[in-house]
Design a protein around this motif. Structure first.
Motif, short mmCIF file in Angstrom:
data_model
loop_
_atom_site.label_atom_id
_atom_site.label_comp_id
_atom_site.label_asym_id
_atom_site.label_seq_id
_atom_site.Cartn_x
_atom_site.Cartn_y
_atom_site.Cartn_z
N GLY A 109 115.11 39.15 -57.01
CA GLY A 109 115.81 38.06 -56.32
C GLY A 109 115.44 36.68 -56.83
O GLY A 109 116.12 35.71 -56.52
N GLU A 110 114.35 36.56 -57.58
CA GLU A 110 113.97 35.27 -58.18
C GLU A 110 114.45 35.26 -59.62
O GLU A 110 114.06 36.10 -60.41
N LEU A 111 115.28 34.29 -59.95
CA LEU A 111 115.81 34.22 -61.31
C LEU A 111 114.90 33.41 -62.21
O LEU A 111 114.36 32.37 -61.81
N THR A 112 114.76 33.87 -63.45
CA THR A 112 114.08 33.08 -64.46
C THR A 112 115.05 31.98 -64.90
O THR A 112 116.26 32.10 -64.72
N PRO A 113 114.53 30.89 -65.48
CA PRO A 113 115.45 29.85 -65.98
C PRO A 113 116.47 30.41 -66.98
O PRO A 113 117.63 30.02 -66.95
N LYS A 114 116.05 31.33 -67.84
CA LYS A 114 116.97 31.91 -68.82
C LYS A 114 118.08 32.71 -68.14
O LYS A 114 119.24 32.61 -68.52
N ALA A 115 117.74 33.49 -67.12
CA ALA A 115 118.75 34.27 -66.40
C ALA A 115 119.71 33.35 -65.65
O ALA A 115 120.92 33.59 -65.63
N ARG A 116 119.17 32.30 -65.06
CA ARG A 116 120.02 31.34 -64.33
C ARG A 116 120.99 30.66 -65.29
O ARG A 116 122.19 30.56 -65.02
N LEU A 117 120.49 30.22 -66.45
CA LEU A 117 121.33 29.57 -67.45
C LEU A 117 122.39 30.55 -67.96
O LEU A 117 123.57 30.20 -68.09
N GLY A 118 121.99 31.78 -68.25
CA GLY A 118 122.94 32.79 -68.72
C GLY A 118 124.05 33.05 -67.72
O GLY A 118 125.21 33.25 -68.10
N SER A 119 123.71 33.04 -66.44
CA SER A 119 124.73 33.29 -65.41
C SER A 119 125.78 32.17 -65.37
O SER A 119 126.93 32.41 -65.04
N LEU A 120 125.38 30.95 -65.73
CA LEU A 120 126.33 29.84 -65.80
C LEU A 120 127.38 30.07 -66.89
O LEU A 120 128.48 29.52 -66.83
N PHE A 121 127.01 30.87 -67.89
CA PHE A 121 127.92 31.17 -68.99
C PHE A 121 128.54 32.56 -68.86
O PHE A 121 129.03 33.14 -69.82
N GLY A 122 128.47 33.13 -67.64
CA GLY A 122 129.15 34.40 -67.37
C GLY A 122 128.33 35.65 -67.59
O GLY A 122 128.86 36.76 -67.45
N ARG A 123 127.07 35.51 -67.94
CA ARG A 123 126.25 36.70 -68.14
C ARG A 123 125.90 37.33 -66.79
O ARG A 123 125.68 36.63 -65.80
N THR A 124 125.83 38.64 -66.77
CA THR A 124 125.45 39.37 -65.56
C THR A 124 124.01 39.03 -65.18
O THR A 124 123.16 38.86 -66.06
N LEU A 125 123.75 38.94 -63.90
CA LEU A 125 122.38 38.67 -63.44
C LEU A 125 121.51 39.91 -63.60
O LEU A 125 121.99 41.04 -63.50
N PRO A 126 120.22 39.73 -63.84
CA PRO A 126 119.32 40.89 -63.91
C PRO A 126 119.21 41.57 -62.55
O PRO A 126 119.35 40.92 -61.52
N PHE A 127 118.94 42.88 -62.56
CA PHE A 127 118.77 43.58 -61.29
C PHE A 127 117.32 43.51 -60.82
O PHE A 127 117.03 43.82 -59.66
N ASP A 128 116.40 43.07 -61.68
CA ASP A 128 115.01 42.92 -61.27
C ASP A 128 114.33 41.95 -62.22
O ASP A 128 114.80 41.69 -63.32
N ARG A 129 113.19 41.44 -61.76
CA ARG A 129 112.36 40.54 -62.55
C ARG A 129 110.90 40.87 -62.25
O ARG A 129 110.54 41.16 -61.11
N HIS A 130 110.08 40.82 -63.28
CA HIS A 130 108.63 40.97 -63.13
C HIS A 130 107.95 39.85 -63.87
O HIS A 130 108.48 39.32 -64.85
N ASP A 131 106.76 39.52 -63.44
CA ASP A 131 105.84 38.69 -64.20
C ASP A 131 104.66 39.58 -64.57
O ASP A 131 104.07 40.22 -63.68
N TRP A 132 104.36 39.66 -65.86
CA TRP A 132 103.23 40.46 -66.34
C TRP A 132 102.16 39.49 -66.81
O TRP A 132 102.41 38.63 -67.65
N HIS A 133 100.95 39.65 -66.28
CA HIS A 133 99.82 38.80 -66.62
C HIS A 133 98.90 39.56 -67.57
O HIS A 133 98.41 40.64 -67.23
#
Length: 183
Positions: A109-133
């Motif tokens: 439910g939290e979009l990365t900046p890249k996913a948010r920008l891609g969605s502005l250009f019609g790209r499908t949103l990711p179904f999940d996001r992880h942060d790996w440390h």
């Protein structure tokens, strides 16, 4: 971004749908697989068992068919292994021979900046996001990972695109450019 085609008959999210919580059926396995992903303590991470995954997912409000659990676990484990391999491509740019995963955090439910920008250009949103440390020989590095449904085919009814990259920081941008430049 890499594609992870998997032999499962359905959409990557088909096994999860919002509903109530249940107790894990007795027939679910308690066996855990050892990953290839090294942890900070030197051992490799253990993947959840069918029973653990079922319990966790249903506690979050998802409904799972217990008969699908072996395939759900196989998909989960394959996606995580591929994600680690994608992260290692960046880690090979550095002089650390033994990077380790400290922890990962699911952030659906939290979009990365890249996913948010891609969605502005019609790209499908990711179904999940992880942060790996990751521990890069004493340096803490964060990777962001977006998971997208991929293109299904007759031989791969499930395909997941994994977009794993260093966080949006000066060092992360430098690594992204360096990997892109090297092809």
């Amino acid at each position: 971004m890499s594609a992870c085609p998997l032999g499962y008959g359905g959409d990557a999210k088909d096994a999860l749908s919002s509903k109530g919580s249940e107790s894990p059926p007795a027939e679910l396995s308690g066996k855990r697989e050892v990953s290839t992903i090294p942890s900070a303590d030197g051992s490799n991470f253990l993947y959840p068992s069918e029973k653990q995954f079922f319990t966790s997912a249903t506690a979050k409000g998802h409904e799972l068919d217990p008969q699908d659990m072996s395939m759900v676990i196989a998909i989960h484990n394959a996606v995580n292994e591929r994600t680690w391999q994608d992260i290692l491509k960046y880690e090979k740019l550095h002089d650390c021979a033994d990077p380790k995963l400290i922890r990962f955090l699911g952030r659906p439910g939290e979009l990365t900046p890249k996913a948010r920008l891609g969605s502005l250009f019609g790209r499908t949103l990711p179904f999940d996001r992880h942060d790996w440390h990751v521990d890069r020989c004493g340096t803490h590095v964060r990777y962001v990972v977006d998971f997208y449904d991929g293109q299904q085919s007759p031989t791969h009814p499930v395909s997941i695109h994994i977009d794993a990259r260093p966080e949006l920081s000066w060092a992360g941008l430098k690594d992204r450019l360096m990997l892109w430049w090297r092809g």
